[in-house]
Every structure is written in C-alpha cells, then in structure tokens.
Design an enzyme around this catalytic site. Sequence first.
Site, short mmCIF file in Angstrom:
data_model
loop_
_atom_site.label_atom_id
_atom_site.label_comp_id
_atom_site.label_asym_id
_atom_site.label_seq_id
_atom_site.Cartn_x
_atom_site.Cartn_y
_atom_site.Cartn_z
N HIS A 55 0.84 -1.19 0.00
CA HIS A 55 0.00 0.00 0.00
C HIS A 55 0.88 1.24 0.00
O HIS A 55 2.04 1.21 0.40
CB HIS A 55 -0.90 0.02 1.23
CG HIS A 55 -1.99 -1.00 1.18
ND1 HIS A 55 -3.13 -0.90 1.95
CD2 HIS A 55 -2.13 -2.14 0.47
CE1 HIS A 55 -3.93 -1.93 1.71
NE2 HIS A 55 -3.32 -2.71 0.81
N GLU A 57 0.93 3.97 1.86
CA GLU A 57 1.45 4.41 3.16
C GLU A 57 2.60 3.52 3.62
O GLU A 57 3.62 4.02 4.11
CB GLU A 57 0.34 4.43 4.22
CG GLU A 57 -0.79 5.39 3.91
CD GLU A 57 -1.94 4.77 3.10
OE1 GLU A 57 -3.05 5.32 3.16
OE2 GLU A 57 -1.73 3.75 2.42
N CYS A 85 -6.13 2.42 5.59
CA CYS A 85 -6.81 1.17 5.90
C CYS A 85 -6.30 0.65 7.24
O CYS A 85 -5.34 1.20 7.80
CB CYS A 85 -6.54 0.15 4.78
SG CYS A 85 -4.86 -0.54 4.84
N CYS A 88 -2.44 -0.08 7.20
CA CYS A 88 -1.65 1.14 7.14
C CYS A 88 -1.76 1.93 8.44
O CYS A 88 -0.79 2.51 8.92
CB CYS A 88 -2.06 1.98 5.95
SG CYS A 88 -1.66 1.17 4.38
#
Length: 158
Positions: A55, A57, A85, A88
């Site tokens: 992801h 992040e 999310c 993250c």
Amino acid sequence: MEKNKEKYMREAIRLSLDKMRAGYGGPFGAVVVRNGEIIAYGFNQVLASNDPTAHAEVDAIRKACATLQTYHLSDCELYTSCEPCPMCFGAIYWARIRKVYYGNTKQDAAAVGFDDNFIYEELKKPRQECRIAMEQLLPEEAIVAFEEWSKNPHKSEY
C-alpha cells in the site's frame, strides 16, 4: 504553512493518479515529510508486485525509514490520498508518525470498491469468531523466544 500542506497533499494525489494510470495498483499515493521536506514517496503497488501489503502508506514508511536509517518517524508527517486502511493505520502507529493528513475518506474508498470495514469488524470479534480460522499451536515452545528476549540485556526496545 497551509500552502505547504496543500503542496504535500497534491503530491500524494498526483502519485495516486500517475501510478494508478501506469498500472501499479489502486489509486493511492503518500508522502512522508520531515522538517518541511518530502523524504519519501509511496504509491500502491499491489497489482504490480502481487503483494497485498504494498500500500502507498506502507511503501512511503518503508522508504522513509530506509532514508533516515531509523524505525521511528516521530518527527515526520504523512500525507496520503486516502484515509488509511487498518493495515496502514497499524504501520503508522508502529512508525510513530506524529500526524496524518488524508484526502479521501474510508467511505469514499468503499464507494469505489475498497471497503475495509469488514476488517475493522473482524478486529472486534473474539478470535474463534473471525472469518479466518485462528488456532494457537505450540505456545510452550513459542514462549521460549519471548523469555529469551525479556532477559536479553542488549535488546533494543521499540
């Protein structure tokens, strides 16, 4: 300062668009800022890498930590194109980032197919009620590593 915040957020948004259009993964971008300077750029690479943890992040946090040679980013801020999310969110806390700015909300993400609410709901449940079966195995053997860690005078607390 407000102009700088907008500049950093626009960079996260630019990454989300550019890298999505290039086929790396979903429309997510992030930058880590320290002392008014972007030190790391991250973007979603789930599709390109076949890595569900890739992801934006997490990518930005990994790069920032490598650049700064530390696992604490307590003097950094994260600008991300979308509210983090659960994974993250956890990474942000582990990295001890002092503040997060985000563009889209988790509701916005859900509306376009990135709905993480089921994970938040799973976290509330007792382990035996989770969708993914979890079973403790060999705790008497696993605890040995923790016992050794707790007695190690040279351990680094984190």
